[in-house]
Design a protein around this motif. Structure first.
Motif, PDB file in Angstrom:
ATOM      1  N   LEU A 119     -68.548 -10.441 -41.183  1.00  0.00           N
ATOM      2  CA  LEU A 119     -67.159  -9.793 -40.968  1.00  0.00           C
ATOM      3  C   LEU A 119     -66.070 -10.710 -40.281  1.00  0.00           C
ATOM      4  CD1 LEU A 119     -66.161  -6.095 -40.430  1.00  0.00           C
ATOM      5  CD2 LEU A 119     -65.156  -7.984 -38.984  1.00  0.00           C
ATOM      6  N   THR A 120     -66.618 -11.084 -38.940  1.00  0.00           N
ATOM      7  CA  THR A 120     -65.733 -11.947 -38.111  1.00  0.00           C
ATOM      8  C   THR A 120     -65.598 -13.315 -38.793  1.00  0.00           C
ATOM      9  OG1 THR A 120     -66.885 -10.841 -36.026  1.00  0.00           O
ATOM     10  CG2 THR A 120     -65.906 -12.972 -35.881  1.00  0.00           C
ATOM     11  N   ILE A 121     -66.609 -13.833 -39.382  1.00  0.00           N
ATOM     12  CA  ILE A 121     -66.519 -15.310 -39.946  1.00  0.00           C
ATOM     13  C   ILE A 121     -65.463 -15.131 -41.230  1.00  0.00           C
ATOM     14  CG2 ILE A 121     -67.844 -17.122 -41.130  1.00  0.00           C
ATOM     15  CD1 ILE A 121     -70.127 -16.188 -39.636  1.00  0.00           C
ATOM     16  N   THR A 122     -65.636 -14.158 -41.915  1.00  0.00           N
ATOM     17  CA  THR A 122     -64.788 -13.947 -43.160  1.00  0.00           C
ATOM     18  C   THR A 122     -63.482 -13.783 -42.828  1.00  0.00           C
ATOM     19  OG1 THR A 122     -66.615 -12.795 -44.343  1.00  0.00           O
ATOM     20  CG2 THR A 122     -64.563 -12.715 -45.323  1.00  0.00           C
ATOM     21  N   SER A 123     -63.208 -12.944 -41.908  1.00  0.00           N
ATOM     22  CA  SER A 123     -61.822 -12.761 -41.181  1.00  0.00           C
ATOM     23  C   SER A 123     -61.139 -14.235 -40.889  1.00  0.00           C
ATOM     24  CB  SER A 123     -61.831 -11.731 -40.238  1.00  0.00           C
ATOM     25  OG  SER A 123     -62.192 -10.539 -40.688  1.00  0.00           O
ATOM     26  N   ILE A 124     -61.757 -15.138 -39.976  1.00  0.00           N
ATOM     27  CA  ILE A 124     -61.445 -16.199 -39.603  1.00  0.00           C
ATOM     28  C   ILE A 124     -61.205 -17.227 -40.765  1.00  0.00           C
ATOM     29  CG2 ILE A 124     -62.090 -18.307 -38.300  1.00  0.00           C
ATOM     30  CD1 ILE A 124     -63.387 -16.359 -36.264  1.00  0.00           C
ATOM     31  N   LEU A 125     -61.885 -17.310 -41.672  1.00  0.00           N
ATOM     32  CA  LEU A 125     -61.827 -17.898 -42.986  1.00  0.00           C
ATOM     33  C   LEU A 125     -60.584 -17.813 -43.724  1.00  0.00           C
ATOM     34  CD1 LEU A 125     -62.925 -20.072 -45.126  1.00  0.00           C
ATOM     35  CD2 LEU A 125     -64.236 -18.171 -46.021  1.00  0.00           C
ATOM     36  N   THR A 126     -60.257 -16.364 -43.730  1.00  0.00           N
ATOM     37  CA  THR A 126     -59.013 -15.955 -44.451  1.00  0.00           C
ATOM     38  C   THR A 126     -57.803 -16.320 -43.698  1.00  0.00           C
ATOM     39  OG1 THR A 126     -60.335 -14.026 -45.560  1.00  0.00           O
ATOM     40  CG2 THR A 126     -57.875 -13.986 -45.307  1.00  0.00           C
ATOM     41  N   MET A 127     -57.856 -16.178 -42.342  1.00  0.00           N
ATOM     42  CA  MET A 127     -56.663 -16.336 -41.535  1.00  0.00           C
ATOM     43  C   MET A 127     -56.308 -17.911 -41.631  1.00  0.00           C
ATOM     44  SD  MET A 127     -56.393 -13.747 -38.574  1.00  0.00           S
ATOM     45  CE  MET A 127     -58.186 -13.584 -38.364  1.00  0.00           C
ATOM     46  N   CYS A 128     -57.403 -18.801 -41.653  1.00  0.00           N
ATOM     47  CA  CYS A 128     -57.104 -20.144 -41.732  1.00  0.00           C
ATOM     48  C   CYS A 128     -56.793 -20.598 -43.040  1.00  0.00           C
ATOM     49  CB  CYS A 128     -58.651 -21.030 -41.408  1.00  0.00           C
ATOM     50  SG  CYS A 128     -59.242 -20.841 -39.702  1.00  0.00           S
TER      51      CYS A 128
END
Length: 314
Positions: A119-128
């Protein structure tokens, strides 16, 4: 030992177990393909995060089902009968709790960390992705993104390790049979009378998912709103940008599922143990199969080792 019925071939536990097995197999097959495809690409932020996501999903689909099966298939503990008698253990065994062992605390820390790391990795990927679309001329450091991602995932491990190993009279770490998991109510939980199970992990997961979901919507809106002249190189480039942005936005569906289940356990209801068990095992395993399925379905040439992605393309 059946979880949601009295057992038997017609019990829902059989179908639930079968679903977990099939989903785990799918995840085991697809996540290595995602990892291999990104490994062959040029170095970029997206490459790093997709590799990290596929690796975390791969671990989740192994560790979580195996751990859950070991706990579920374990025979009834003799300690229950010693403490409460045979009648209680026959009729109300799922209400039995006991202090967790050191091994159970350590394993609980790992399993819960694996639940929230993707969940954390996907959230950071989206915001990047949103940042690079919104500010195309600004440089976003790969090393900074990797450091933030690693630190965020590491903090999950620190949090759950501290929560489970920090025993006190008011907050003991116990194994709860009917949840089939390790539990220690956070010292910050239970402060609100109407929300007795509100804890740091639920707040943290929500704070990650909410801006990521908003960023995905804004990113899709911005790239779709771009209207280059048809047939030009800019049009072809924009089509690829739209596809990759929509792909990343869809990856947030799994995040929303897990966070929704987490929030639904804030208040205790008659379905609390079912929702909690789904959150602890079923949902993360399902998401670990959904993520690579979305990636492979929407990424052209994902099943080959060729890479034609620029270093800045997500």
């Amino acid at each position: 030992m059946a979880m949601f019925s009295d057992g038997g071939l017609s019990s829902p536990d059989i179908w639930i177990a079968l679903g977990i097995i099939l989903t785990s197999i799918l995840s085991l097959l697809l996540n290595p393909l995602v990892f291999r495809h990104n490994y062959s690409k040029r170095k970029s932020i997206a490459r790093d995060l997709y590799m990290a996501l596929s690796f975390a999903d791969f671990l989740s689909c192994i560790v979580l089902p195996v751990t859950f099966c070991i706990r579920t298939l374990a025979p009834k503990e003799d300690l229950c009968q010693q403490l409460y008698g045979s009648e209680f253990c026959q009729e109300s065994y799922y209400n039995f709790t006991r202090p967790a062992t050191i091994g159970e605390k350590a394993l609980g820390s790992v399993t819960w960390s694996l639940t929230f790391s993707p969940l954390t990795i996907t959230s950071i990927l989206t915001m990047c992705r949103w940042y690079q679309i919104r500010y195309p001329l600004r440089h976003l450091s790969r090393n900074a993104v990797k450091a933030v991602t690693g630190a965020a995932c590491f903090l999950w491990g620190i949090y759950f390790t501290a929560a489970f190993f920090w025993d006190s009279p008011n907050h003991p770490t116990v194994k709860i049979i009917f949840l089939q998991t390790i539990w220690n109510q956070s010292p910050f939980a239970g402060k609100m009378k109407d929300f007795p199970n509100l804890s740091i992990d639920k707040i943290w997961a929500s704070l990650l998912t909410a801006p990521a979901t908003l960023a995905s919507i804004l990113a899709v809106y911005q790239v779709i709103g771009t209207k280059p002249v048809p047939g030009t190189p800019q049009a072809s480039s924009n089509d690829k940008k739209v596809a990759s942005t929509v792909k990343i936005a869809l990856l947030n569906v799994g995040n929303l599922l897990i966070v929704s289940l987490e929030i639904s356990t804030v208040t205790v209801t008659s379905y609390f143990h079912i929702i909690y068990t789904i959150t602890a095992c079923f949902a993360p395993v399902l998401v670990s199969a959904i993520n690579p399925t979305i990636y492979l379905a929407l990424t052209k040439g994902a099943l080959s080792c060729e890479s034609r992605v620029s270093p800045r393309q997500l």
